[in-house]
Design a protein around this motif. Sequence first.
Motif, PDB file in Angstrom:
ATOM      1  N   SER A   1      43.201  76.076  59.092  1.00 27.88           N
ATOM      2  CA  SER A   1      43.459  74.764  59.686  1.00 27.88           C
ATOM      3  C   SER A   1      42.427  74.361  60.731  1.00 27.88           C
ATOM      4  O   SER A   1      42.310  73.187  61.054  1.00 27.88           O
TER       5      SER A   1
ATOM      6  N   ALA B   1      42.919  70.472  52.726  1.00 25.52           N
ATOM      7  CA  ALA B   1      43.585  69.841  53.857  1.00 25.52           C
ATOM      8  C   ALA B   1      43.479  70.728  55.090  1.00 25.52           C
ATOM      9  O   ALA B   1      43.775  71.908  55.035  1.00 25.52           O
TER      10      ALA B   1
ATOM     11  N   VAL C   1      45.167  70.577  58.234  1.00 24.18           N
ATOM     12  CA  VAL C   1      46.208  70.109  59.138  1.00 24.18           C
ATOM     13  C   VAL C   1      46.567  71.269  60.052  1.00 24.18           C
ATOM     14  O   VAL C   1      46.969  72.336  59.588  1.00 24.18           O
TER      15      VAL C   1
END
Length: 184
Positions: free
Chosen positions: A93, A103, A105
């Motif tokens: 992340s 992604a 996040v």
Amino acid sequence: MSCRWLTPGMKTVDDKALFAVEWDLTATVDGWVFGVFTFLIGDVCVGDPEDTSVDMLGVARWVRDFLSVPRNRFEEGLFAMPAERVYALLAGSVLAGGGDSGAHVEPYENTFARFHLSHLGMSSFDAVTLLLVKDENGAERCIWQIGSGPVSDACFPPSTLESVLAEFLHAFEMRCPNPTRTGA
């Protein structure tokens, strides 16, 4: 807690042989103090034992910060997750190219500041991503990956890393008192 010399000039600080710091000073140039700095986790060397140009004053500064500014490294369920899942959550992340998806996040607030420890080893840990999580009772779990190798982990009683790093800092400051940099 004990300190023992492994080889001439190399000192290890350890706690129950679970976690140790192995270090040595190799040169001082214009106030810069260089050396070797690695962690021994069980029988695994984490860091580059061939890197003799680690900025040891930087290491001492980061260790001092680690000890004086405790971070909340507990999140419900994180300690018990499989190591690969924790690594994907905490490294993937916040690190470029990390994780198993595109992604990025951040699952927890201040993920990098709270859980990442690779900066402690300066250049010795360039190829290492090292994480620290804790359970609700303070037990510690290191999760790391060296290069693109497998994700590994080890668990320790509460305050193990803090105790060993405090002993390292004390030993380092005894061997290298009041250094100042005169170079850039």
